[in-house]
Write a protein that holds these residues in place. Structure first.
Motif, PDB file in Angstrom:
ATOM      1  N   GLY A 167      11.244  12.194   7.318  1.00 12.61           N
ATOM      2  CA  GLY A 167      10.862  11.836   5.950  1.00 12.61           C
ATOM      3  C   GLY A 167      11.995  11.301   5.120  1.00 12.61           C
ATOM      4  O   GLY A 167      11.774  10.647   4.100  1.00 12.61           O
ATOM      5  N   HIS A 168      13.232  11.551   5.573  1.00 20.25           N
ATOM      6  CA  HIS A 168      14.362  11.013   4.826  1.00 20.25           C
ATOM      7  C   HIS A 168      14.549   9.522   5.094  1.00 20.25           C
ATOM      8  O   HIS A 168      15.387   8.889   4.461  1.00 20.25           O
ATOM      9  CB  HIS A 168      15.640  11.763   5.214  1.00 20.25           C
ATOM     10  N   GLU A 169      13.790   8.953   6.034  1.00 27.85           N
ATOM     11  CA  GLU A 169      13.862   7.521   6.333  1.00 27.85           C
ATOM     12  C   GLU A 169      12.623   6.831   5.784  1.00 27.85           C
ATOM     13  O   GLU A 169      11.566   6.869   6.407  1.00 27.85           O
ATOM     14  CB  GLU A 169      13.953   7.285   7.843  1.00 27.85           C
ATOM     15  N   PRO A 170      12.702   6.203   4.622  1.00 26.15           N
ATOM     16  CA  PRO A 170      11.533   5.507   4.082  1.00 26.15           C
ATOM     17  C   PRO A 170      11.243   4.236   4.870  1.00 26.15           C
ATOM     18  O   PRO A 170      12.141   3.676   5.511  1.00 26.15           O
ATOM     19  CB  PRO A 170      11.958   5.177   2.648  1.00 26.15           C
ATOM     20  N   PRO A 171      10.013   3.743   4.845  1.00 20.28           N
ATOM     21  CA  PRO A 171       9.698   2.496   5.545  1.00 20.28           C
ATOM     22  C   PRO A 171      10.308   1.311   4.810  1.00 20.28           C
ATOM     23  O   PRO A 171      10.449   1.330   3.588  1.00 20.28           O
ATOM     24  CB  PRO A 171       8.168   2.447   5.490  1.00 20.28           C
ATOM     25  N   ASN A 172      10.697   0.303   5.562  1.00 17.40           N
ATOM     26  CA  ASN A 172      11.212  -0.889   4.887  1.00 17.40           C
ATOM     27  C   ASN A 172      10.073  -1.819   4.504  1.00 17.40           C
ATOM     28  O   ASN A 172       8.993  -1.794   5.111  1.00 17.40           O
ATOM     29  CB  ASN A 172      12.270  -1.591   5.746  1.00 17.40           C
ATOM     30  N   GLU A 208       0.825  -1.203   0.000  1.00 19.26           N
ATOM     31  CA  GLU A 208       0.000   0.000   0.000  1.00 19.26           C
ATOM     32  C   GLU A 208       0.862   1.257   0.000  1.00 19.26           C
ATOM     33  O   GLU A 208       0.637   2.180  -0.791  1.00 19.26           O
ATOM     34  CB  GLU A 208      -0.909  -0.010   1.235  1.00 19.26           C
ATOM     35  N   LEU A 209       1.863   1.307   0.865  1.00 21.69           N
ATOM     36  CA  LEU A 209       2.693   2.502   0.948  1.00 21.69           C
ATOM     37  C   LEU A 209       3.567   2.691  -0.283  1.00 21.69           C
ATOM     38  O   LEU A 209       3.919   3.828  -0.643  1.00 21.69           O
ATOM     39  CB  LEU A 209       3.574   2.443   2.200  1.00 21.69           C
ATOM     40  N   TYR A 210       3.919   1.582  -0.928  1.00 23.32           N
ATOM     41  CA  TYR A 210       4.811   1.656  -2.089  1.00 23.32           C
ATOM     42  C   TYR A 210       4.082   1.468  -3.425  1.00 23.32           C
ATOM     43  O   TYR A 210       4.729   1.208  -4.437  1.00 23.32           O
ATOM     44  CB  TYR A 210       5.932   0.634  -1.952  1.00 23.32           C
ATOM     45  N   GLU A 211       2.772   1.644  -3.427  1.00 25.02           N
ATOM     46  CA  GLU A 211       2.047   1.587  -4.694  1.00 25.02           C
ATOM     47  C   GLU A 211       2.623   2.634  -5.652  1.00 25.02           C
ATOM     48  O   GLU A 211       2.937   3.755  -5.245  1.00 25.02           O
ATOM     49  CB  GLU A 211       0.560   1.861  -4.451  1.00 25.02           C
ATOM     50  N   SER A 212       2.793   2.278  -6.905  1.00 24.61           N
ATOM     51  CA  SER A 212       3.375   3.127  -7.957  1.00 24.61           C
ATOM     52  C   SER A 212       4.893   3.224  -7.871  1.00 24.61           C
ATOM     53  O   SER A 212       5.505   4.077  -8.530  1.00 24.61           O
ATOM     54  CB  SER A 212       2.779   4.551  -7.950  1.00 24.61           C
ATOM     55  N   LEU A 213       5.535   2.339  -7.101  1.00 24.52           N
ATOM     56  CA  LEU A 213       6.994   2.324  -7.058  1.00 24.52           C
ATOM     57  C   LEU A 213       7.581   1.993  -8.426  1.00 24.52           C
ATOM     58  O   LEU A 213       8.717   2.366  -8.722  1.00 24.52           O
ATOM     59  CB  LEU A 213       7.487   1.307  -6.020  1.00 24.52           C
ATOM     60  N   ASP A 214       6.799   1.299  -9.278  1.00 25.39           N
ATOM     61  CA  ASP A 214       7.289   0.996 -10.619  1.00 25.39           C
ATOM     62  C   ASP A 214       7.540   2.267 -11.420  1.00 25.39           C
ATOM     63  O   ASP A 214       8.352   2.270 -12.360  1.00 25.39           O
ATOM     64  CB  ASP A 214       6.310   0.088 -11.360  1.00 25.39           C
ATOM     65  N   ALA A 226       8.503  -5.486   6.888  1.00 23.43           N
ATOM     66  CA  ALA A 226       7.490  -5.549   7.939  1.00 23.43           C
ATOM     67  C   ALA A 226       6.133  -5.758   7.278  1.00 23.43           C
ATOM     68  O   ALA A 226       5.709  -4.946   6.450  1.00 23.43           O
ATOM     69  CB  ALA A 226       7.497  -4.262   8.753  1.00 23.43           C
ATOM     70  N   ALA A 227       5.449  -6.827   7.631  1.00 20.83           N
ATOM     71  CA  ALA A 227       4.148  -7.106   7.015  1.00 20.83           C
ATOM     72  C   ALA A 227       3.114  -6.058   7.392  1.00 20.83           C
ATOM     73  O   ALA A 227       2.206  -5.750   6.623  1.00 20.83           O
ATOM     74  CB  ALA A 227       3.661  -8.495   7.424  1.00 20.83           C
ATOM     75  N   HIS A 228       3.263  -5.493   8.590  1.00 21.99           N
ATOM     76  CA  HIS A 228       2.300  -4.524   9.120  1.00 21.99           C
ATOM     77  C   HIS A 228       3.064  -3.250   9.489  1.00 21.99           C
ATOM     78  O   HIS A 228       4.019  -3.299  10.265  1.00 21.99           O
ATOM     79  CB  HIS A 228       1.596  -5.089  10.350  1.00 21.99           C
ATOM     80  N   ILE A 229       2.625  -2.135   8.944  1.00 23.96           N
ATOM     81  CA  ILE A 229       3.330  -0.871   9.160  1.00 23.96           C
ATOM     82  C   ILE A 229       2.378   0.148   9.770  1.00 23.96           C
ATOM     83  O   ILE A 229       1.387   0.540   9.148  1.00 23.96           O
ATOM     84  CB  ILE A 229       3.903  -0.330   7.837  1.00 23.96           C
ATOM     85  N   ALA A 230       2.677   0.557  10.985  1.00 27.70           N
ATOM     86  CA  ALA A 230       1.899   1.595  11.672  1.00 27.70           C
ATOM     87  C   ALA A 230       2.691   2.891  11.567  1.00 27.70           C
ATOM     88  O   ALA A 230       3.579   3.146  12.365  1.00 27.70           O
ATOM     89  CB  ALA A 230       1.664   1.217  13.130  1.00 27.70           C
ATOM     90  N   ASP A 236       3.445   6.827   0.214  1.00 27.43           N
ATOM     91  CA  ASP A 236       4.339   7.186   1.308  1.00 27.43           C
ATOM     92  C   ASP A 236       5.010   8.531   1.037  1.00 27.43           C
ATOM     93  O   ASP A 236       5.031   9.409   1.910  1.00 27.43           O
ATOM     94  CB  ASP A 236       5.401   6.104   1.482  1.00 27.43           C
ATOM     95  N   ALA A 237       5.549   8.708  -0.147  1.00 32.92           N
ATOM     96  CA  ALA A 237       6.230   9.958  -0.480  1.00 32.92           C
ATOM     97  C   ALA A 237       5.245  11.121  -0.546  1.00 32.92           C
ATOM     98  O   ALA A 237       5.557  12.239  -0.118  1.00 32.92           O
ATOM     99  CB  ALA A 237       6.968   9.806  -1.812  1.00 32.92           C
ATOM    100  N   ARG A 238       4.048  10.868  -1.067  1.00 31.77           N
ATOM    101  CA  ARG A 238       3.059  11.945  -1.192  1.00 31.77           C
ATOM    102  C   ARG A 238       2.545  12.371   0.185  1.00 31.77           C
ATOM    103  O   ARG A 238       2.283  13.558   0.422  1.00 31.77           O
ATOM    104  CB  ARG A 238       1.922  11.509  -2.104  1.00 31.77           C
ATOM    105  N   ALA A 239       2.408  11.418   1.113  1.00 32.00           N
ATOM    106  CA  ALA A 239       1.995  11.769   2.474  1.00 32.00           C
ATOM    107  C   ALA A 239       3.060  12.623   3.154  1.00 32.00           C
ATOM    108  O   ALA A 239       2.749  13.582   3.873  1.00 32.00           O
ATOM    109  CB  ALA A 239       1.715  10.510   3.286  1.00 32.00           C
TER     110      ALA A 239
END
Length: 374
Positions: free
Chosen positions: A262-267, A101-107, A270-274, A115-118
């Motif tokens: 914001g300079h630290e993107p989520p990895n 979900e957070l990395y949708e459109s990473l392609d 982790a199956a679940h990201i809060a 994630d970046a837009r938020a």
């Protein structure tokens, strides 16, 4: 842990509805929506039910409805908070995030992802004094906390803390990954700050837990080709998804990152990201939910802060319920950043004294934690 949004769960509060499947269940079983809380559910296909059912005292948070349905539930005594248009996130969401979900459109590019837009939205609004924007951030973080509590109900959570600068391909990164794997295989739910470095390594280890040992070695080799999220978050994240695609169905763990950094993107392991806007809530929530203990790998200012944030409630604990704390790397925590002598001095003569330890090698950390849990 509870299932992801694709597999609707029974909410911990029996008056909450967080998916369309739960909505249909409640309608079939109770025949009323009175005093229920319906959270971020698309109800455009449930207009007939909404026109007929009792909604007295109910609350609809960010639910999409046809205009006639929305008008009817309001007139019947419901409180309706409509979706907020134009946001790159849903402030009323009922579940924590997933990497996909957070990395949708990473392609396309990391900049196109939710994630970046938020983060961009946060940068634009965090200092403008707009009470509406600050309210949306607060609502979002509260709903994420609620979802995280439901997710972790009954889990034995071990937090793994460490610096974001730890590079893929390093011996320390591999050690943190093996630690995450050992903790997951021992039945703990691994929780990290959800970012790069040591955090990613521990989540990767938990992801690798169901596979044979060779899988982690191969994954580490693949990831080493993109050591850091600098200069390209896109390449860094794509390497992680390549590992996930090669070995689908890995073990579950939790990441609790923040848009504050914001300079630290989520990895992506982790199956679940809060993910939170407010870093203070994120830090407190991560440590407070690590009910089976915390392992502190070498880190800098953030990790030092986490050590004493975790030590404070343990220091004042009077019932013997302090959580175990394991610090890894004697040289780092006694000489480079001497947090251990101060922690030991604080603990002397208190109940927490028997629940803290310092180990020199990361290979000893999991066993040390298990001993402190006994």
């Amino acid at each position: 842990m509870h299932p992801t949004p694709a597999q609707p769960h029974q909410a911990s509060h029996d008056r909450e509805i967080e998916s369309l499947a739960e909505f249909d269940e409640v309608v079939a079983e109770h025949g009323t929506l009175a005093r229920f809380r319906v959270q971020a559910v698309d109800l455009t296909g449930r207009t007939p039910a909404l026109l007929e059912l009792d909604t007295t005292g109910s609350v609809f948070l960010g639910c999409t409805m046809e205009p006639e349905a929305a008008a009817r539930v309001r007139s019947s005594g419901a409180l309706v908070f409509p979706p907020v248009p134009g946001l790159p996130f849903d402030p009323y969401r009922g579940f924590v995030y997933t990497p996909d979900e957070l990395y949708e459109s990473l392609d396309r590019d990391y900049g196109a992802t939710p994630d970046a837009r938020a983060y961009s939205w946060f940068q634009r609004t965090k200092a403008d004094g707009d009470v509406f924007a600050s309210m949306l951030r607060a609502i979002h973080d509260d709903t994420v906390s609620d979802a995280l509590d439901e997710l972790l109900a009954g889990a034995r959570v071990v937090g793994v803390m460490g610096g974001h600068a730890l590079a893929r391909g390093s011996a320390a990164y591999a050690g943190a990954a093996r630690l995450g794997r050992e903790l997951a295989r021992a039945g703990f739910t691994v929780a990290t700050g959800g970012g790069p470095g040591a955090m990613e390594a521990a989540n990767l280890g938990a992801y690798a837990a169901p596979f044979d040992d060779a899988m982690l070695d191969q994954a580490l080799e693949l990831l080493a080709k993109t050591p850091s999220f600098r200069p390209s978050v896109t390449d860094w994240a794509r390497a992680a998804f390549e590992v996930r695609e090669r070995w689908p169905g890995g073990g579950e763990s939790v990441g609790i990152p923040t848009w504050f950094y914001g300079h630290e993107p989520p990895n992506a392991f982790a199956a679940h990201i809060a993910k939170y806007f407010a870093n203070a809530i994120r830090e407190d929530g991560l440590l407070g939910r690590s009910n089976a203990g915390v392992v502190f790998l070498p880190g800098a200012a953030g990790t030092v802060q986490e050590i004493f944030d975790n030590a404070t409630p343990n220091y004042y604990e009077s019932r013997g319920d302090s959580t175990p704390m394991v610090l890894v790397d004697e040289e780092h925590w006694t000489r480079e950043l001497p947090a251990w002598p101060l922690l030991r001095s604080l603990a002397r003569g208190r109940r927490m004294e028997s629940r803290i330890t310092l180990v020199d090698q990361i290979e000893s950390a999991a066993e040390a934690l298990k001993r402190l849990c006994d």
